[in-house]
Design an enzyme around this catalytic site. Structure first.
Site, short mmCIF file in Angstrom:
data_model
loop_
_atom_site.label_atom_id
_atom_site.label_comp_id
_atom_site.label_asym_id
_atom_site.label_seq_id
_atom_site.Cartn_x
_atom_site.Cartn_y
_atom_site.Cartn_z
N ARG A 82 0.86 -1.18 0.00
CA ARG A 82 0.00 0.00 0.00
C ARG A 82 0.90 1.23 0.00
O ARG A 82 2.04 1.19 0.48
CB ARG A 82 -0.88 0.02 1.25
CG ARG A 82 -1.80 -1.18 1.41
CD ARG A 82 -2.54 -1.11 2.73
NE ARG A 82 -3.45 -2.23 2.93
CZ ARG A 82 -3.13 -3.37 3.55
NH1 ARG A 82 -1.91 -3.51 4.07
NH2 ARG A 82 -4.00 -4.34 3.68
N LYS A 105 -2.05 -2.62 8.03
CA LYS A 105 -3.19 -2.22 8.85
C LYS A 105 -3.15 -2.95 10.18
O LYS A 105 -2.85 -4.13 10.25
CB LYS A 105 -4.50 -2.54 8.11
CG LYS A 105 -4.72 -1.66 6.88
CD LYS A 105 -6.06 -1.93 6.25
CE LYS A 105 -6.31 -0.98 5.08
NZ LYS A 105 -7.63 -1.22 4.45
N HIS A 156 -2.90 3.06 -5.90
CA HIS A 156 -3.26 1.69 -5.56
C HIS A 156 -3.22 0.75 -6.77
O HIS A 156 -3.28 -0.47 -6.62
CB HIS A 156 -4.66 1.67 -4.94
CG HIS A 156 -4.77 0.87 -3.68
ND1 HIS A 156 -3.93 1.04 -2.60
CD2 HIS A 156 -5.62 -0.13 -3.34
CE1 HIS A 156 -4.28 0.20 -1.64
NE2 HIS A 156 -5.29 -0.53 -2.07
N ARG A 190 -0.62 -1.99 -6.86
CA ARG A 190 -0.96 -3.06 -5.92
C ARG A 190 -1.95 -4.03 -6.56
O ARG A 190 -1.78 -5.26 -6.47
CB ARG A 190 -1.55 -2.45 -4.64
CG ARG A 190 -2.02 -3.46 -3.59
CD ARG A 190 -2.38 -2.70 -2.31
NE ARG A 190 -3.15 -3.48 -1.36
CZ ARG A 190 -2.62 -4.30 -0.45
NH1 ARG A 190 -1.31 -4.47 -0.41
NH2 ARG A 190 -3.38 -4.95 0.41
N HIS A 233 -3.89 -9.17 3.60
CA HIS A 233 -5.34 -9.22 3.80
C HIS A 233 -5.65 -10.13 4.98
O HIS A 233 -5.18 -11.27 5.04
CB HIS A 233 -6.05 -9.76 2.56
CG HIS A 233 -6.09 -8.80 1.42
ND1 HIS A 233 -6.31 -9.18 0.11
CD2 HIS A 233 -5.94 -7.45 1.39
CE1 HIS A 233 -6.29 -8.12 -0.67
NE2 HIS A 233 -6.08 -7.05 0.09
N TYR A 261 -9.71 -10.62 -6.79
CA TYR A 261 -8.78 -10.62 -7.92
C TYR A 261 -8.98 -11.82 -8.84
O TYR A 261 -8.61 -11.78 -10.01
CB TYR A 261 -7.33 -10.58 -7.42
CG TYR A 261 -6.99 -9.27 -6.75
CD1 TYR A 261 -6.79 -8.12 -7.51
CD2 TYR A 261 -6.91 -9.17 -5.37
CE1 TYR A 261 -6.50 -6.91 -6.89
CE2 TYR A 261 -6.62 -7.96 -4.74
CZ TYR A 261 -6.42 -6.84 -5.52
OH TYR A 261 -6.15 -5.64 -4.91
#
Length: 295
Positions: free
Chosen positions: A146, A170, A241, A244, A267, A276
């Site tokens: 990111r 995150k 983004h 990515r 994730h 994806y």
């Protein structure tokens, strides 16, 4: 009410380690909700019931707020009232099981392999800033970072000899991502020949710095990638983004394991990564319809 919102914001920043963008979104949503309550002369969160919460969400719909915005508000309210109930500010949680509107899943846009090649070749590597930009673009495409993770990388987070980087995503979750030879070479060249000349403070630990020697910002990177999109002649949408998305899509197109891609992207839930697979199926259909004589 505002002191309790402040306590909640401190909690998600310090204890949950949410990103500054997420914290800002929660704060914006909750301040707006607090104003809604003040207009109705409600002074305490203990006076809020489920009916009032539903009324607030209906009010957002009347304002024609996007479904994604309303869903984010639902998440903010759920988190706040769960916190207040757990900390005994409330005897019950009126936001428990509050329904969130369904939002349409947008397939992430990614570049073609040819567009990626043009983009990565765009920086002028005879200049220090060009060497930096080449290293950043190669790194993003090689790792799927990111942008927030890219600009917070420190020099010692990159292990060139072992070909991996360490980053914190995150929730301050650490992950280790392999580094390809082209990205490794671009970073090594930038560190050895450009970064030292750009620094003002020799003690600066940020890997990527601006022309003043300060850590690069998200806004700064946005301008950089827009510049190279123009140079590379990329007409499709290109955001920070996009690389990515391209990283994940191209890995899956070439047979990568979904779990491995999930790990590299950071994730928490594999369902986030699975979007994806829809992108790769769409591309296969395009190839089939454009190439098969009986399609």
């Amino acid at each position: 009410m505002d002191p309790q919102i402040t306590l909640f914001i401190q909690y998600i920043m310090v204890e949950r380690g949410l990103s500054s963008n997420t914290v800002h979104a929660y704060q914006t949503d909750l301040v707006a909700f607090s104003k809604f309550l003040e207009e109705r002369h409600i002074q305490e969160f203990s006076e809020v019931d489920r009916t009032l919460l539903v009324l607030y969400l209906q009010n957002l719909r009347i304002q024609k707020r996007a479904a994604a915005t309303i869903a984010r508000n639902v998440a903010s309210l759920r988190a706040l009232f769960e916190f207040l109930a757990r900390e005994r500010y409330l005897t019950s949680n009126p936001a428990y099981d509050l329904e969130s509107p369904k939002t349409a899943k947008r397939l992430p846009h990614s570049l073609t392999l040819e567009e990626v090649e043009h983009l990565l070749a765009a920086p002028d590597t005879h200049q220090p800033l060009g060497l930096r930009d080449k290293a950043m673009l190669e790194l993003l495409y090689a790792t799927g970072l990111r942008v927030s993770e890219l600009i917070t990388l420190r020099v010692f987070d990159v292990n060139l000899s072992a070909s991996f980087i360490q980053c914190f995503g995150k929730g301050a979750k650490e992950r280790i991502i392999p580094l390809g030879s082209l990205a490794r070479h671009a970073i090594d060249t930038y560190i050895l020949t450009a970064r030292t000349h750009m620094l003002r403070d020799p003690q600066e630990s940020a890997l990527f710095v601006n022309h003043l020697g300060d850590p690069l910002t998200r806004q700064g990177f946005w301008k950089i990638i827009k510049k190279y999109a123009n140079i590379a002649g990329i007409q499709s949408e290109l955001t920070p983004h996009t690389l990515r998305h391209s990283f994940a899509t191209h890995l899956l197109e070439h047979g990568a394991d979904l779990r491995a891609v999930q790990e590299m992207l950071g994730h928490a839930d594999i369902s986030t990564t699975q979007i994806y697979t829809h992108v790769t199926r769409s591309r296969l259909q395009d190839v089939y319809h454009n190439s098969h004589p009986r399609a």
